[in-house]
Write an enzyme that holds these catalytic residues in place. Structure first.
Site, PDB file in Angstrom:
ATOM      1  CG  HIS A 151      -8.814  -3.378  -2.216  1.00  0.00           C
ATOM      2  ND1 HIS A 151      -9.810  -2.413  -2.948  1.00  0.00           N
ATOM      3  CD2 HIS A 151      -8.488  -2.562  -1.143  1.00  0.00           C
ATOM      4  CE1 HIS A 151     -10.035  -1.590  -2.050  1.00  0.00           C
ATOM      5  NE2 HIS A 151      -9.250  -1.586  -0.910  1.00  0.00           N
TER       6      HIS A 151
ATOM      7  CG  ASP B  83      -2.033   0.905   1.096  1.00  0.00           C
ATOM      8  OD1 ASP B  83      -3.201   0.519   0.977  1.00  0.00           O
ATOM      9  OD2 ASP B  83      -1.644   2.202   0.853  1.00  0.00           O
ATOM     10  CB  ILE B  84       1.021   4.139  -2.173  1.00  0.00           C
ATOM     11  CG1 ILE B  84       1.916   4.963  -2.797  1.00  0.00           C
ATOM     12  CG2 ILE B  84      -0.170   4.939  -2.093  1.00  0.00           C
ATOM     13  CD1 ILE B  84       2.128   5.491  -4.229  1.00  0.00           C
TER      14      ILE B  84
HETATM   15  P1  AMP Z   1      -9.919   1.268   0.506  1.00  0.00           P
HETATM   16  O1  AMP Z   1      -9.996   2.245   1.358  1.00  0.00           O
HETATM   17  O2  AMP Z   1     -10.257  -0.210   1.058  1.00  0.00           O
HETATM   18  O3  AMP Z   1     -10.524   1.150  -0.764  1.00  0.00           O
HETATM   19  O4  AMP Z   1      -8.200   1.097   0.410  1.00  0.00           O
HETATM   20  C1  AMP Z   1      -7.767   1.787  -0.859  1.00  0.00           C
HETATM   21  C2  AMP Z   1      -6.153   1.715  -0.534  1.00  0.00           C
HETATM   22  O5  AMP Z   1      -5.432   1.900  -1.672  1.00  0.00           O
HETATM   23  C3  AMP Z   1      -5.656   2.611   0.385  1.00  0.00           C
HETATM   24  O6  AMP Z   1      -4.930   2.199   1.378  1.00  0.00           O
HETATM   25  C4  AMP Z   1      -4.644   3.610  -0.463  1.00  0.00           C
HETATM   26  O7  AMP Z   1      -3.574   3.977   0.272  1.00  0.00           O
HETATM   27  C5  AMP Z   1      -4.279   2.322  -1.399  1.00  0.00           C
HETATM   28  N1  AMP Z   1      -3.706   3.118  -2.906  1.00  0.00           N
HETATM   29  C6  AMP Z   1      -4.446   3.792  -3.502  1.00  0.00           C
HETATM   30  N2  AMP Z   1      -3.598   4.210  -4.656  1.00  0.00           N
HETATM   31  C7  AMP Z   1      -2.432   3.235  -4.466  1.00  0.00           C
HETATM   32  C8  AMP Z   1      -1.342   3.098  -5.355  1.00  0.00           C
HETATM   33  N3  AMP Z   1      -1.180   3.839  -6.605  1.00  0.00           N
HETATM   34  N4  AMP Z   1      -0.315   2.048  -4.930  1.00  0.00           N
HETATM   35  C9  AMP Z   1      -0.576   1.630  -3.701  1.00  0.00           C
HETATM   36  N5  AMP Z   1      -1.733   1.693  -2.967  1.00  0.00           N
HETATM   37  C10 AMP Z   1      -2.545   2.606  -3.416  1.00  0.00           C
END
Ligand code: AMP
Length: 138
Positions: free
Chosen positions: A99, A30-31
């Site tokens: 996810h 996760d970023i």
């Molecule tokens: P959710 O709130 O369950 O939809 O989680 C989405 C997750 O995706 C969050 O924890 C973000 O930090 C992560 N995220 C969004 N864009 C990216 C990316 N480009 N690379 C890695 N993680 C990401």
């Protein structure tokens, strides 16, 4: 409908810190991690939510999860973790593409995830009826 950012990562248009990939899932860090080793396991099928996912993709996700959890534990040294899976805005979902978050937990490292269970009021009759209603729809 526009592609999700996770579809673009799967297609290689956007980089990620990949840790695992097979026919059904791609897993990457996760970023904006809430703990050291916070990993996302994303289905290659672009269903927005769990209840919209095909059985085949769900089976692939389920099969991959234990393996990736073991790898995260092995690499981080964590002994505990939460699996978090958000569906819908009210549930905190930001990316509309199925996810699972693997969130390692530590006694001696910060973890930005609180887990609190506060039971709601419900009577036995209500539970009985609700159980039957859900069972009919399964
Ligand atoms: P959710 O709130 O369950 O939809 O989680 C989405 C997750 O995706 C969050 O924890 C973000 O930090 C992560 N995220 C969004 N864009 C990216 C990316 N480009 N690379 C890695 N993680 C990401």
């Amino acid at each position: 409908m526009a592609q999700s950012i996770f579809s673009r990562i799967i297609q290689g248009e956007i980089p990620c810190h990949r840790v695992y990939q097979d026919e059904h899932v791609l897993a990457f860090l996760d970023i904006h991690p809430v703990s050291y080793g916070h990993t996302l396991v994303v289905t290659k099928e672009p269903a927005p939510t769990m209840h919209e996912l095909s059985s085949r993709a769900a089976a692939g996700l389920g099969a991959a999860l234990p393996r990736i959890c073991r790898a995260v534990l092995g690499a981080t040294g964590a002994e505990a973790y939460n699996l978090v899976q958000n569906n819908g805005t009210l549930a905190g979902q930001e990316v509309n593409h199925v996810h699972v978050h693997i969130i390692p937990r530590y006694a001696d490292r910060p973890v930005g995830l609180g887990v609190r269970w506060e039971p709601i009021e419900v009577d036995g009759q209500e539970l009985e009826e609700l159980g039957r209603r859900i069972a009919r729809l399964c």
